[in-house]
Design an enzyme around this catalytic site. Structure first.
Site, PDB file in Angstrom:
ATOM      1  N   CYS A  59       0.895  -1.162   0.000  1.00 18.63           N
ATOM      2  CA  CYS A  59       0.000   0.000   0.000  1.00 18.63           C
ATOM      3  C   CYS A  59       0.927   1.204   0.000  1.00 18.63           C
ATOM      4  O   CYS A  59       1.466   1.578   1.039  1.00 18.63           O
ATOM      5  CB  CYS A  59      -0.909   0.015   1.225  1.00 18.63           C
ATOM      6  SG  CYS A  59      -1.872   1.551   1.345  1.00 18.63           S
ATOM      7  N   CYS A  90      -0.330   4.235   2.271  1.00 14.22           N
ATOM      8  CA  CYS A  90      -0.545   4.166   3.718  1.00 14.22           C
ATOM      9  C   CYS A  90      -0.255   2.757   4.205  1.00 14.22           C
ATOM     10  O   CYS A  90       0.891   2.338   4.292  1.00 14.22           O
ATOM     11  CB  CYS A  90      -1.974   4.611   4.041  1.00 14.22           C
ATOM     12  SG  CYS A  90      -2.325   4.637   5.787  1.00 14.22           S
ATOM     13  N   SER A  91      -1.290   1.986   4.477  1.00 14.12           N
ATOM     14  CA  SER A  91      -1.080   0.685   5.111  1.00 14.12           C
ATOM     15  C   SER A  91      -2.260  -0.238   4.879  1.00 14.12           C
ATOM     16  O   SER A  91      -2.525  -1.112   5.695  1.00 14.12           O
ATOM     17  CB  SER A  91      -0.892   0.889   6.615  1.00 14.12           C
ATOM     18  OG  SER A  91      -2.006   1.609   7.116  1.00 14.12           O
ATOM     19  N   CYS A  92      -2.998  -0.034   3.791  1.00 14.64           N
ATOM     20  CA  CYS A  92      -4.194  -0.840   3.535  1.00 14.64           C
ATOM     21  C   CYS A  92      -3.798  -2.314   3.430  1.00 14.64           C
ATOM     22  O   CYS A  92      -2.873  -2.669   2.704  1.00 14.64           O
ATOM     23  CB  CYS A  92      -4.887  -0.369   2.267  1.00 14.64           C
ATOM     24  SG  CYS A  92      -5.464   1.334   2.432  1.00 14.64           S
TER      25      CYS A  92
END
Lengths: 99, 199
Positions: free
Chosen positions: B99, B102-104
């Protein structure tokens, strides 16, 4: 990228050359510390109660100035975003968050 | 290792939780329940889904067509979670999930994302130098294998369906699932028989 293209936003890290030589540290454990778990739980609770969305979380994180963005930990960024959004929406008073 | 939160952040969290409680928005019990619920999700769920797909062609078809439905069939509630897509590795194609923004991460079936998945280095390099990133896990793809990097988003989450390793003929689902690690489900490693057998 075209020469006149604006520079990518702080969070838009895909391919960012400044990290080209930074190793990834693969062996880190997944579960966050107690602070992280608590922030994570608050975000989910506030989402379930219809008070904020993931997109709003992202907007709040992406609005953090670059120097702070890289100085803060992951869940510290989340906390900044979530608490700021709850003030914006009048869910909690701004004074309550001041030291 | 992730740095511990600073004292200002710890103090802000205390004030924020106190303010939410004062406004009647959340209770301590709700926070504890939510933490417990999140802690229950782990990569073992994703590993079971992969092991079933390796042994059950109908489940494999469902997994690739509708990952969320396949997760629900394993007893996972996907209510409120973004759709889950599953990427099928083949003899000539390997997938890596990142991602960049971000951090999906498919948290319902893999649990919390690890720190490295959220790091600036992984997010920046996975799309620019993916084979270099894989090498940090000791993963070297065979010559000629295509590597496709897929960006997870706030609205769609991805998981890899790795290839079943050779030498696992006749294994049951539980034994197969033991080969499938979190890192293999993200695509930074491949399921290995010898390594596990020696462990």
């Amino acid at each position: 990228m075209q020469d006149d293209a604006p520079p990518p936003a702080t969070h838009d890290l895909g391919g960012a050359p400044r990290f080209r030589c930074t190793p990834v540290e693969p062996d880190d454990a997944a579960p966050p510390d107690a602070f992280g778990k608590r922030v994570d739980a608050l975000r989910q609770l506030l989402a379930r109660k219809g008070l904020m969305s993931v997109d709003e979380l992202r907007r709040g994180v992406e609005a953090i100035p670059e120097a702070e963005y890289h100085a803060l930990g992951y869940y510290e960024r989340w906390l900044r975003s979530i608490s700021g959004i709850m003030v914006e929406k009048g869910v909690v008073p701004a004074e309550a968050l001041k030291p | 290792m992730a740095a511990p939160p600073g004292p200002e952040s710890i103090a802000l969290l205390e004030r924020f939780v106190a303010a939410l409680k004062a406004q009647g928005v959340v209770t301590e019990e709700e926070i504890a329940e939510q933490i417990a619920r999140t802690d229950r999700a782990s990569p073992e769920i994703g590993a079971r889904m992969v092991a079933r797909a390796w042994t059950d062609p109908a489940y494999r078809e469902l997994l690739l067509r509708d990952g969320s439905a396949a997760a629900e069939q394993m007893g996972v509630s996907m209510a409120g979670a973004p759709p889950l897509g599953v990427l099928e590795d083949t003899d000539t194609l390997h997938h890596l999930v990142v991602c960049t923004l971000c951090s999906c991460y498919p948290r319902m079936v893999l649990g919390y994302p690890p720190h490295w998945y959220k790091s600036a280095a992984y997010r920046a390099r996975a799309v620019r130098d993916p084979r270099g990133v894989l090498a940090e896990w000791g993963t070297v793809l065979p010559d000629g294998m295509e590597l496709r990097v897929v960006d997870s988003t706030a609205d769609y989450r991805w998981m890899v369906l790795p290839q079943r390793p050779a030498g696992t003929e006749g294994w049951d689902e539980t034994r197969l699932a033991s080969l499938v690690t979190r890192d293999a489900l993200v695509g930074v490693t491949l399921p290995m028989v010898a390594e596990r057998a020696a462990a």
